[in-house]
Write an enzyme that holds these catalytic residues in place. Structure first.
Site, short mmCIF file in Angstrom:
data_model
loop_
_atom_site.label_atom_id
_atom_site.label_comp_id
_atom_site.label_asym_id
_atom_site.label_seq_id
_atom_site.Cartn_x
_atom_site.Cartn_y
_atom_site.Cartn_z
N HIS A 1 68.24 -52.28 -47.21
CA HIS A 1 67.33 -53.26 -47.78
C HIS A 1 66.47 -53.81 -46.65
CE1 HIS A 1 68.91 -53.28 -51.81
NE2 HIS A 1 70.13 -53.62 -51.42
N CYS B 1 62.78 -51.66 -48.40
CA CYS B 1 61.72 -52.48 -49.00
C CYS B 1 61.06 -53.33 -47.92
CB CYS B 1 62.31 -53.41 -50.07
SG CYS B 1 63.06 -52.54 -51.44
#
Length: 271
Positions: free
Chosen positions: A172, A214
């Site tokens: 992430h 991301c």
């Protein structure tokens, strides 16, 4: 200029002057000679000590302006490379291809969502890298301490006989930050240990960093495209591509640093 010529020059300069002015000129000339002698230093005095060199090296990376010496010249470490600076291609004919690190974060201690499908991505990437003769090292759910240790240990290895280096992170992310299993860290932590001054055996060689993470909260919903006839044609194939597909984003330098000019670009061929 001969001694006699000097005397003639001083005579010309002092001609027509009162005794006080002549004495003042002599005093000024004497002071100029003393200043020149004081400014003259030996070559040994110009060489910085090891402690001064270390301090200068520390001030140069990662994003701050390099510390300047008194004469404005930045202290630099000298490293040896085995490639012609005018070559159009990197030397990809060393004894081995090189190391490929994969940091695959799937689960996290801070209740972040599990990254479904990352295991398959890791397996596919591993297969591709091994087909290209890389020495693949996989680290599943590494903590920040583990990532830092592995990077430092890899940078300390001898890569003299290697073509290049690859570092891949699957995790992430938030803008320029990445998540380890237990913490956040800046993406530049990945390449800092491998700069030419920190890892000289990789100087002049490709160092490739791939980040699958991301960088924000916006979702690319894509756009539907058709291939073939018109919309009413039954043979037409519809599919969706990302809005930002077919775009390559590249910078000439890292954030916070000046770009260098007249740098020869080299191609990387892994096949």
């Amino acid at each position: 200029m001969s001694k006699n010529e000097k005397g003639e020059e001083n005579k010309d300069r002092n001609s027509g002057r009162c005794p006080e002015t002549r004495e003042l000129v002599k005093t000024e000339e004497k002071e100029e000679v003393e200043e020149i002698e004081e400014e003259s230093v030996s070559v040994a005095q110009c060489i910085p000590s090891s402690s001064e060199t270390q301090q200068s090296d520390m001030d140069g990376w990662p994003f701050g302006k390099a510390k300047d010496t008194n004469d404005g010249i930045t202290s630099q470490k000298i490293v040896r490379i085995d490639i012609d600076p005018n070559a159009e291609n990197y030397n990809m004919y060393h004894k081995r291809r090189g190391v490929a690190l994969i940091f695959n974060n799937i689960s996290f201690t801070n209740r972040m969502t599990v990254r479904q499908g990352s295991e398959k991505d890791c397996n596919d990437l591993t297969k591709s890298l091994k087909n290209l003769d890389f020495e693949v090292r996989i680290y599943k759910d590494p903590t920040l301490k583990t990532i830092s240790t592995i990077l430092q240990e890899t940078a300390a290895e001898d890569h003299t006989d290697a073509d290049c280096l690859i570092v891949t992170v699957m995790s992430h992310g938030e803008s320029t930050l990445l998540h380890s299993a237990d913490s956040l860290y800046s993406a530049d932590m990945l390449w800092t240990p491998f700069t030419a001054d920190q890892c000289p055996t990789l100087a002049g060689k490709p160092k490739l960093f791939f980040i699958q993470a991301c960088r924000g909260n916006q979702l690319d919903h894509g756009v539907t495209v058709l291939q073939g006839g018109d919309v009413t044609d039954s043979r037409t194939d519809f599919y969706t591509i990302p809005v930002f597909s077919d775009i390559m984003v590249a910078y000439s330098t890292l954030s916070g640093t000046y770009p260098l000019t007249n740098i020869h670009l080299r191609e990387v061929s892994l096949t």
